[in-house]
Write an enzyme that holds these catalytic residues in place. Structure first.
Site, short mmCIF file in Angstrom:
data_model
loop_
_atom_site.label_atom_id
_atom_site.label_comp_id
_atom_site.label_asym_id
_atom_site.label_seq_id
_atom_site.Cartn_x
_atom_site.Cartn_y
_atom_site.Cartn_z
N VAL A 1 4.55 13.81 38.53
CA VAL A 1 5.69 13.86 39.51
C VAL A 1 4.98 14.40 40.98
CG1 VAL A 1 7.55 15.51 40.07
CG2 VAL A 1 7.33 14.57 37.61
N GLU B 1 17.86 4.67 31.23
CA GLU B 1 17.01 3.93 30.26
C GLU B 1 17.39 4.10 28.89
OE1 GLU B 1 14.22 1.37 30.73
OE2 GLU B 1 15.34 1.22 28.91
N LYS C 1 26.75 -1.09 24.84
CA LYS C 1 25.39 -1.38 25.26
C LYS C 1 25.52 -2.89 25.77
CE LYS C 1 23.00 1.83 22.12
NZ LYS C 1 22.78 2.02 20.82
N1 LIG Z 1 23.98 5.68 17.32
C1 LIG Z 1 23.19 4.81 18.03
C2 LIG Z 1 22.20 5.77 18.78
C3 LIG Z 1 21.24 4.97 19.81
O1 LIG Z 1 21.96 4.58 21.10
C4 LIG Z 1 22.39 3.91 17.21
O2 LIG Z 1 22.68 4.01 16.08
O3 LIG Z 1 21.73 2.91 17.76
NA NA Z 2 15.88 2.08 26.47
#
Ligand SMILES: N[C@@H](CCO)C(=O)O
Ligand code: NA
Ligand SMILES: NC(=O)c1ccc[n+]([C@@H]2O[C@H](COP(=O)([O-])OP(=O)(O)OC[C@H]3O[C@@H](n4cnc5c(N)ncnc54)[C@H](O)[C@@H]3O)[C@@H](O)[C@H]2O)c1
Length: 439
Positions: free
Chosen positions: A41, A135, A211
């Site tokens: 850092v 991320e 996601k």
């Molecule tokens: N519950 C999520 C955790 C990761 O984002 C999974 O099983 O992929």
């Molecule tokens: Na990632």
């Protein structure tokens, strides 16, 4: 707040909200790697506090660090970076907004929050010129956000597709390999720290859809939210589906697919969808087992890139969180910011009915002459071309498994409704897509 006030000895203050699977691993790394983190850092990282729900539990932490008042911790003057690892939506939203609007950078692993409120959060970060990093929110330890927002910033992405939920991949892999019991495998995913607090988010595809919304937003420079993503989960997948899939040389995976859909003479649109699909055993995604994730990116100039690794679990997810903490801390020390939200392309969402794929249709039928031709006629009537038909079982256990050539979702849905009306068809037991082949 700029980096001007930070010198080599002036610590960057970090607050961790939530001490569960991921939060506890983040605190461990902050405490174990003090010297390396300081070198990277350019100033010490100082853990100012840890917000927990119940302070009476003995976690072996310095009691002076522990608080149940997350809001007060966020607002402390000596906190520069807030790490949100509580989960859920409303409370984290309030805490993250409070942090950003008081000039603190935020690191979060919370895909549910981002897939609903990215716009509002990004604007709050913009207003105070601070970082909002996430991320860990997609594919855990695997770098996917930074490659898309930075490494591929000069390319045109066409497709981002893969396996981004560890819990469902763990369950499907076990069902495929050993015929394992669904409930027991789900409980094991919870014990290992993969599953969400409410595992419905995993098995019904909400987590993968959140996601997909994040991936589609950054890949296609548009705002895509969870409600824009077509979503189907895995709770209806049966051992019989696996038997039929294996007979076809396939396995079943929960896929998240984000695609640029070209419109002849018009503007591109986006398709973002999550569903369980048959994947040929020879496809790279078929070999992704357990809680592992894999994301395949196709870009105009880079070609195909594949990212593979641990998509869930406390330590792997904490690795991605810590990468973001170091980035945000460097920006505090040196001045400057990471990439901001990019939504200039503003592409529209294409409805699932417009998206062509291949299908696998499994139905219980009467074991009689004429059944096959009646079933085939319904597919033909709706313009859905058949690739293969297999009969499995006989007598009262007779089943027909039809695999189609590419068809639109709307044509297939109309075919299935018509099949359900046929006298010889007792039930259409499953309809799954077939991905990874083009015919
Ligand atoms: N519950 C999520 C955790 C990761 O984002 C999974 O099983 O992929
Ligand atoms: Na990632
Ligand atoms: N576990 C994973 O593999 C993984 C992977 C990627 C992302 N994530 C995300 O990371 C976040 C945390 O996940 P987790 O698995 O660590 O969850 P977890 O349930 O293990 O931890 C959350 C913690 O927050 C605490 N909490 C609840 N309310 C609080 C409050 N008001 N103040 C302070 N603490 C409070 C809970 O007591 C719990 O210990 C979630 O957003 C999740 O989606 C998890």
């Amino acid at each position: 707040m700029t980096g001007a006030q930070f010198g080599a000895d002036q610590p960057v203050g970090v607050a961790v909200l939530g001490y569960g699977n991921v939060g506890s691993e983040v605190v461990r790394i902050l405490q174990e790697q003090v010297d390396d983190l300081q070198q990277r850092v350019g100033a010490p990282l100082a853990l100012r506090g840890i917000a927990v729900r119940d302070a009476s539990r003995d976690r072996g932490l310095d009691p002076d660090l522990v608080t149940t008042d997350a809001r007060a911790l966020v607002e402390r003057d000596d906190v520069d970076i807030v790490v949100e690892l509580i989960g859920g939506i409303e409370l984290p939203r309030e805490l993250v907004l409070a942090a950003l609007s008081s000039g603190k950078s935020v690191v979060t692993a919370n895909k549910a929050l981002l897939s609903e409120h990215t716009g509002e959060l990004a604007e709050a970060a913009e207003a105070r010129n601070v970082d909002l990093y996430f991320e860990a929110a997609v594919a855990g330890a695997i770098p996917v956000i930074r490659p898309l927002t930075q490494s591929l910033a000069g390319d045109r992405v066409h497709r981002v597709a893969g396996i981004v939920n560890g819990t469902t991949n763990f369950i499907l892999s076990a069902m495929s390999e050993t015929g394992a019991d669904y409930g027991e495998t789900l409980a094991e995913a919870g014990n290992r720290g993969y599953a969400e607090a409410d595992p419905t988010a995993d098995v019904e595809g909400f987590d993968a859809a959140a996601k997909a919304a994040i991936l589609a937003s950054i890949a296609f420079h548009s705002r895509v939210s969870a409600s824009d993503v077509h979503r189907e989960g895995i709770s209806a997948i049966t051992p019989q589906d696996f038997e039929s899939a294996h007979a076809l040389g396939c396995t079943i995976k929960l896929l998240s697919i984000c695609e640029r859909v070209p419109s002849p003479g018009g503007r591109d649109r986006i398709s973002a969808r999550v569903y369980p699909a048959l994947v040929p055993d020879s496809h790279p995604l078929a070999t992704v087992g357990g809680a592992f994730n894999a994301v395949v990116v196709e870009a105009e100039n880079a070609g195909r890139l594949m990212f593979y690794g641990q998509g869930a679990g406390g330590a792997p997810t904490a690795s991605a969180v810590m990468g973001d903490v170091v980035m945000a801390a460097r920006n505090k020390v040196n001045g400057g910011r990471g990439p901001r939200e990019s939504k200039y392309a503003n592409l529209e969402i294409a409805p699932i009915g417009d998206i062509p794929t291949r299908y696998f249709v499994n139905m219980q039928v009467a074991d009689k002459a004429g059944v096959l031709s009646a079933v085939a006629a319904e597919f033909a009537q709706h313009g859905v071309s058949i690739s293969t038909v297999r009969q499995e079982g006989e007598g009262t256990g007779a089943r027909l498994v039809v695999v189609t050539h590419t068809a639109s979702d709307s044509a297939l849905s109309a075919t299935v409704s018509a099949l359900e009306q046929l006298e010889f068809v007792t039930a259409v037991t499953s309809v799954l897509r077939l991905e990874g082949t083009h015919r």
